[in-house]
Design a protein around this motif. Structure first.
Motif, PDB file in Angstrom:
ATOM      1  N   GLU A 100      -9.718   4.911  -7.938  1.00  0.00           N
ATOM      2  CA  GLU A 100      -9.196   4.283  -6.719  1.00  0.00           C
ATOM      3  C   GLU A 100      -8.354   5.293  -5.949  1.00  0.00           C
ATOM      4  O   GLU A 100      -7.305   5.741  -6.422  1.00  0.00           O
ATOM      5  CB  GLU A 100      -8.324   3.063  -7.065  1.00  0.00           C
ATOM      6  N   HIS A 145       0.845  -1.212   0.000  1.00  0.00           N
ATOM      7  CA  HIS A 145       0.000   0.000   0.000  1.00  0.00           C
ATOM      8  C   HIS A 145       0.875   1.254   0.000  1.00  0.00           C
ATOM      9  O   HIS A 145       0.662   2.175  -0.785  1.00  0.00           O
ATOM     10  CB  HIS A 145      -0.909  -0.035   1.224  1.00  0.00           C
ATOM     11  N   HIS A 162      -5.836  -5.746   2.586  1.00  0.00           N
ATOM     12  CA  HIS A 162      -6.298  -5.793   1.179  1.00  0.00           C
ATOM     13  C   HIS A 162      -5.371  -6.638   0.309  1.00  0.00           C
ATOM     14  O   HIS A 162      -5.824  -7.392  -0.557  1.00  0.00           O
ATOM     15  CB  HIS A 162      -6.364  -4.349   0.653  1.00  0.00           C
ATOM     16  N   ASP A 167     -12.043  -0.823  -0.212  1.00  0.00           N
ATOM     17  CA  ASP A 167     -11.249  -1.845  -0.926  1.00  0.00           C
ATOM     18  C   ASP A 167     -11.840  -3.240  -0.717  1.00  0.00           C
ATOM     19  O   ASP A 167     -11.931  -4.037  -1.652  1.00  0.00           O
ATOM     20  CB  ASP A 167      -9.802  -1.820  -0.426  1.00  0.00           C
ATOM     21  N   ASN A 169      -9.584   3.130  -0.853  1.00  0.00           N
ATOM     22  CA  ASN A 169      -8.680   2.026  -0.495  1.00  0.00           C
ATOM     23  C   ASN A 169      -7.828   2.443   0.697  1.00  0.00           C
ATOM     24  O   ASN A 169      -6.794   3.093   0.561  1.00  0.00           O
ATOM     25  CB  ASN A 169      -7.808   1.625  -1.691  1.00  0.00           C
TER      26      ASN A 169
END
Ligand code: TPP
Ligand code: MG
Length: 371
Positions: A286, A31, A234, A197, A225
């Motif tokens: 996103e 991430h 995620h 997400d 997200n």
């Protein structure tokens, strides 16, 4: 990079902070790595003093409102699960403030307080709803996870994940139907559907992406997200963690955006909204972001590492905007402190109002229930 999905990158800002992938703690994971690979979008041309103040005010309203909710929850003033939005403000503010309030439509999740505030539902109506009072925006029937406002075109918060996406799709279908079947040329409203997400692995997400692109509906699928779905990372749950790329499977436009930078979100939302209004169809946006608190106020938040939390706390979207606005000399810090004080008073008034508001009458229990 341009394909059926677009990876949006603007020109690099030479003053941008250096946190190139090589300098990152590898334990921070994908991430952070993805976030670090996004390039700073620089100083956007569209940024005026007025817009900067609007965005700042809205994000601070969201943040301070949520902080007050936590306090009220722990003082026993609200019941059930309460999910706060701290850290994610740039997404709600960036998308909703790029749209036309009371004209466009919005659909949320159980993490919905800040979306309601961004679309203009008064803080006292949101707070009353959380207290289960009749003055709440859902007349005390909904509580934290089910905020609605017809006046502000908020189609609802929904407790089941993915539940709001088909509702938003229906609203977008309705806009197009009114325009083309009823020849209502003023019907150019777009719909923004917000979800997380974790929700991108449920069926409604894929079904709705398909129909939206097939019918070229005026809709923005806005993925918040924040890396976590309760305690599920995620990147452990999803075969391709880059959600924006799933747009390409439907021939849809997809973008990845810095969800801690309200200007980047605003910019991307403006482009997506303009495409949607012009009949060019949907966008999957996103937003890479992070929630600063646990999943809900009942979550002790023990699963996420300290270093991860610290990394994102350093990218607080409100502080980032303040730094940009003062650096460009569009505002002074003193002006921003004044805004914070005004918002604190507004929230205190909302709490007073909600505490003193009446409970719904038991004789009205079956009112507003659809059967
Ligand atoms: C249909 C359905 N299945 C399971 C749940 C339980 N649940 C509640 S929140 C959540 C995680 C959702 O995560 P995400 O979509 O990333 O949203 P976030 O909480 O991060 O905003 C799950 C699985 C639910 N609410 N609805
Ligand atoms: Mg999530």
């Amino acid at each position: 990079m341009e394909s059926s999905g677009v990876h949006q990158q603007s020109s690099p800002n030479p003053d941008a902070e250096d946190f190139s992938p090589q300098t990152l703690d590898p334990d921070l994971g994908i991430h952070v790595e993805r976030y670090a690979n996004l390039q700073d979008s620089g100083n956007q041309q569209f940024l005026t003093r007025e817009l900067g103040l609007t965005l700042f005010r809205d994000m601070v309203l969201g943040r301070r409102f949520e902080d007050k909710c936590a306090e009220m929850y722990y003082r026993g003033k609200m019941f059930g699960f309460v999910h706060l939005y701290n850290g994610q403000e740039a997404v709600s503010t960036g998308v909703i403030k790029a749209s036309r309030l009371k004209h466009d439509w919005y659909c949320s999740t159980y993490r919905d307080h800040v979306h309601a505030l961004s679309c203009g539902v008064p803080a006292k109506e949101v707070m009353s709803e959380l207290f289960g009072k009749s003055t709440g925006c859902s007349k005390g029937r909904g509580g934290s996870m089910h905020l609605f406002s017809r006046e502000h075109h908020l189609l609802g918060g929904y407790a089941f994940i993915g539940e709001g996406i088909p509702i938003a799709l229906g609203a977008a279908f309705s806009s197009r139907y009114h325009k083309e079947v009823f020849n209502d040329s003023a019907s150019n409203a777009i719909t923004a559907a917000f979800f997380g997400d974790g929700t991108c692995n449920v069926g409604q997400f894929f079904e709705c992406l398909n129909m939206a692109q097939l019918w070229k509906l005026p809709i923005l699928f806005v993925v918040e997200n924040n890396k976590w779905a309760i305690g599920m990372d995620h990147n452990r749950a999803t075969s391709d963690p880059e959600i924006w790329r799933k747009a390409a499977a439907f021939g849809m436009h997809g973008e990845e955006v810095d969800g801690m930078d309200v200007l980047a979100v605003y910019d991307a939302a403006q482009r997506a909204i303009s495409r949607a209004r012009n009949g060019e169809g949907p966008t999957l946006l996103e937003c890479l972001t992070y929630r600063f608190r646990g999943h809900s106020l009942a979550d002790p938040d023990e699963l996420r590492s300290h270093s991860e939390k610290e990394f994102w706390a350093d990218r607080d979207p409100i502080k980032l905007l303040e730094a940009k606005l003062t650096e460009l000399q569009l505002v002074t810090s003193n002006e921003l402190r004044t805004i914070e004080k005004e918002i604190d008073s507004e929230i205190l008034e909302a709490v007073e109002f909600a505490l003193n508001a009446p409970e719904p009458l038991s004789t009205e229990l079956t009112e507003f229930v659809w059967a």
